[in-house]
Write a protein that holds these residues in place. Structure first.
Motif, short mmCIF file in Angstrom:
data_model
loop_
_atom_site.label_atom_id
_atom_site.label_comp_id
_atom_site.label_asym_id
_atom_site.label_seq_id
_atom_site.Cartn_x
_atom_site.Cartn_y
_atom_site.Cartn_z
N ILE A 266 26.39 -3.01 25.13
CA ILE A 266 25.38 -3.98 25.57
C ILE A 266 24.29 -3.16 26.24
CG2 ILE A 266 24.93 -6.01 26.99
CD1 ILE A 266 27.91 -6.59 27.00
N HIS A 267 23.07 -3.33 25.77
CA HIS A 267 21.97 -2.53 26.33
C HIS A 267 21.42 -3.21 27.58
CE1 HIS A 267 21.81 0.01 22.77
NE2 HIS A 267 22.14 -1.08 22.11
N PRO A 268 20.66 -2.45 28.36
CA PRO A 268 19.99 -3.10 29.50
C PRO A 268 19.15 -4.28 28.99
CG PRO A 268 19.76 -0.73 29.63
CD PRO A 268 20.39 -1.02 28.31
N THR A 269 18.99 -5.28 29.84
CA THR A 269 18.31 -6.51 29.40
C THR A 269 16.84 -6.25 29.07
OG1 THR A 269 17.70 -6.92 31.69
CG2 THR A 269 19.70 -7.97 30.90
N ASP A 270 16.27 -7.08 28.22
CA ASP A 270 14.82 -7.06 28.06
C ASP A 270 14.25 -8.33 28.71
OD1 ASP A 270 15.33 -9.10 26.30
OD2 ASP A 270 15.01 -7.88 24.50
N PHE A 271 12.94 -8.37 28.78
CA PHE A 271 12.27 -9.47 29.48
C PHE A 271 12.69 -10.84 28.93
CE2 PHE A 271 8.58 -12.31 30.00
CZ PHE A 271 8.46 -12.27 31.38
N ASP A 272 12.71 -10.96 27.60
CA ASP A 272 13.03 -12.26 27.00
C ASP A 272 14.43 -12.74 27.39
OD1 ASP A 272 10.62 -12.23 25.81
OD2 ASP A 272 11.33 -11.62 23.82
N LEU A 273 15.36 -11.80 27.38
CA LEU A 273 16.72 -12.20 27.73
C LEU A 273 16.78 -12.63 29.20
CD1 LEU A 273 19.70 -12.49 26.87
CD2 LEU A 273 20.08 -10.19 27.71
N ARG A 274 16.07 -11.90 30.03
CA ARG A 274 16.08 -12.28 31.45
C ARG A 274 15.52 -13.68 31.65
NH1 ARG A 274 14.75 -6.76 31.90
NH2 ARG A 274 12.53 -7.10 32.31
N ILE A 275 14.43 -13.98 30.94
CA ILE A 275 13.87 -15.33 31.04
C ILE A 275 14.89 -16.35 30.52
CG2 ILE A 275 12.13 -16.89 30.02
CD1 ILE A 275 10.77 -15.17 31.99
N GLY A 276 15.50 -16.04 29.40
CA GLY A 276 16.49 -16.95 28.82
C GLY A 276 17.62 -17.23 29.79
N ILE A 277 18.10 -16.17 30.42
CA ILE A 277 19.23 -16.32 31.35
C ILE A 277 18.81 -17.14 32.57
CG2 ILE A 277 20.66 -15.03 32.99
CD1 ILE A 277 20.98 -12.93 30.75
N LEU A 278 17.64 -16.86 33.10
CA LEU A 278 17.18 -17.62 34.28
C LEU A 278 17.09 -19.10 33.95
CD1 LEU A 278 14.42 -15.18 35.55
CD2 LEU A 278 16.44 -15.90 36.84
N ASN A 279 16.50 -19.42 32.81
CA ASN A 279 16.36 -20.83 32.46
C ASN A 279 17.71 -21.49 32.25
OD1 ASN A 279 13.60 -20.84 32.71
ND2 ASN A 279 13.27 -20.21 30.57
N SER A 280 18.60 -20.76 31.61
CA SER A 280 19.91 -21.34 31.34
C SER A 280 20.69 -21.56 32.65
CB SER A 280 20.66 -20.43 30.37
OG SER A 280 22.02 -20.42 30.66
N LYS A 281 20.63 -20.58 33.55
CA LYS A 281 21.37 -20.73 34.81
C LYS A 281 20.77 -21.85 35.66
CE LYS A 281 23.84 -16.94 34.17
NZ LYS A 281 25.22 -16.64 34.17
#
Ligand code: ADP
Ligand code: MG
Length: 480
Positions: free
Chosen positions: A307-322
């Protein structure tokens, strides 16, 4: 809670106080202050007393040097105490800041309860897991599964899609597709989450399957205990009926030869019998340090997924989902701010989000704004910026041993210089996320020298109390 827990006539905290007094007499004030004073009493159940230790390092030290003695003294005072277990309560202050409650170490509750966090967001995964009856895997080896750690709650992006697909495949396949599945990444990027998700899925599909999920550390502890009580046959027996074995964080097995051997044996026999094995680590099999070559090659012989370090899109996705899971919508500006500022890992991103939400709930569900977010995270971001660097480590260690940084980086091999250099390398490995070659460059050495230094210091810590104390003092100073 724990403070009032009475076992055999007096409270366990009183008993612990007495154990400490006696030990202080035996080992002396200095060693006591360094190693035993920071420990706190946790929960007691089934004859096992849990003691909380602030760092993994201290835990290893305490187990090696004092656990037998602690157990003996305590058992004498209170025959109900059959085992004393040491649990790392890492980064207590961070956990408190994020309102995380520790089910094994309720002494933390007091501190948290006095912090201004609304009750409903205490619910970290850890609590929920402890409360969920059906998260318990049916054997004494496993730890309970976290109900939040499911495939449904896992946000997929470019950086983790391969690991996710591999995990799903293992969870869904009736027959074995690859064995072992080896997941690796830096901290806080979702390895444990994926392992639990696999376990949940398999459990749902077929509750009769015997799944064992445990950390490599727990495996080692259980095995060492079995050795001590000359009960390795029973230990092995526990694995015989396992259908799926998951071992988390195997990097911690590095250096412990007998446990590695036992693990290798368990591993091979399970693979031969067609049972599924899933492993996680912070490095690829070939980069694992202190692990025997034959085990490394065995670990890498199935499917290796990182698993690579997160990118911006994934971070946004995770924030919205949480945020959605917590029943609210995050303004895009706030999500962008968090995703830009907190890039280290997902655990820290979640922590920041939890803080912001807690704050708004405290203010009677005040709207979450960018200003407010910036304000709340000021301290947190400052402490991220302040993270130790190799330069700082070199400077502090050199100062501590009264040599210059230049000498530390020089080719001099005199012990008075070489030892501090090794300690600085060791601390750089422990306290920064730099790779061995990167650390090497800072010392004008290659990565094998760094690896050797790390190993050497690990050994010395076990043998030489004063060196261990020096290292621990430095670590605390650097972490402060
Ligand atoms: P690791 O085991 O790699 O150190 P964890 O699995 O403990 O990391 O993940 C840290 C935190 O981040 C957990 O709370 C987990 O639920 C969350 N997390 C990690 N990856 C994801 C993801 N892709 N989607 C949602 N949450 C995630
Ligand atoms: Mg993990």
């Amino acid at each position: 809670m724990t403070e009032d827990l009475v076992v055999n006539g007096s409270s366990v905290s009183d008993q612990w106080g007495q154990v400490c007094e006696q030990l202080k007499g035996e080992i002396g004030e200095t060693a006591f202050e360094s190693w035993l004073k920071p420990l706190t009493v946790g929960t007691f159940s089934d004859g096992t007393m849990n003691i909380c230790v602030p760092t993994r390092f201290m835990r290893n030290w305490v187990i090696t040097n004092y656990s037998d003695r602690i157990h003996k003294i305590w058992e004498k005072k209170n025959p109900k105490i059959k085992n004393v277990n040491f649990i790392v309560q890492a980064g207590q202050d961070v956990m408190q800041a994020h309102g995380i409650y520790s089910p094994t170490c309720p002494s933390l509750i007091k501190k948290i309860a006095s912090s201004p966090m609304p009750q409903n967001i205490y619910q970290s995964g850890a609590v929920a897991a402890a409360n969920a009856n059906d998260g318990t895997l049916n054997d004494s080896l496993s730890v309970p599964l976290n109900p939040q750690y499911t495939f449904e709650n896992f946000v997929v992006g470019k950086t983790n899609e391969f690991a996710y697909a591999a995990a799903r495949k293992v969870a869904e396949s009736r027959s074995i597709s690859f064995n072992p599945l080896f997941l690796y990444s830096g901290v806080g990027l979702g390895k444990t989450h994926l392992m639990h998700a696999i376990a949940w899925h398999i459990k749902q599909q077929d509750p009769t399957r015997n799944i064992v999920y445990l950390s490599a550390e727990r495996f080692m502890c259980k095995f060492v205990r079995a050795l001590r009580y000359k009960d390795t046959a029973a230990f092995k027996e526990q694995f015989r009926s396992v259908d799926v074995l998951m071992v988390d964080d195997v990097q911690f097995m590095g250096g412990k030869d007998i446990t590695q051997e036992e693990f290798f044996y368990t591993f091979n026999s399970l693979i031969e019998e067609g049972r599924q094995i899933i492993i996680s680590a912070d490095k690829s099999p070939s980069d694992l340090e202190g692990i025997e070559a034959r085990l490394k090659s065995r670990l890498g012989c199935g499917l290796v997924a990182d698993i690579h370090p997160t990118d911006f899109d994934l971070r946004i996705g995770i924030l919205n989902s949480k945020a959605k899971q917590m029943g609210l919508e995050l303004p895009p500006k706030v999500a962008e701010f968090l995703a830009t500022k907190i890039t280290s890992n997902i655990r820290e991103l979640e922590g920041a989000l939890r803080r912001v939400i807690a704050h708004s709930q405290l203010l009677n569900n005040h709207e979450i704004t960018l200003d407010m977010t910036q304000d709340i995270l000021k301290d947190m971001l400052r402490s991220f910026d302040k993270r130790t660097t190799i330069d700082e480590i070199q400077k502090k260690v050199a100062e501590h041993f009264n040599i210059s940084v230049r000498e530390m980086q020089s080719s001099r091999r005199a012990r008075t210089v070489a030892r501090p250099r090794q300690i600085a390398m060791y601390l750089a490995k422990q306290l920064t996320s730099r790779s061995l070659p990167e650390i090497g460059r800072k010392f004008d050495r290659d990565h094998t020298t760094v690896m050797h230094a790390v190993r050497k210091v690990e050994e010395l810590i076990m043998e030489d109390v004063s060196l261990a104390e020096n290292v621990e003092t430095l670590r605390r100073a650097l972490e402060a």
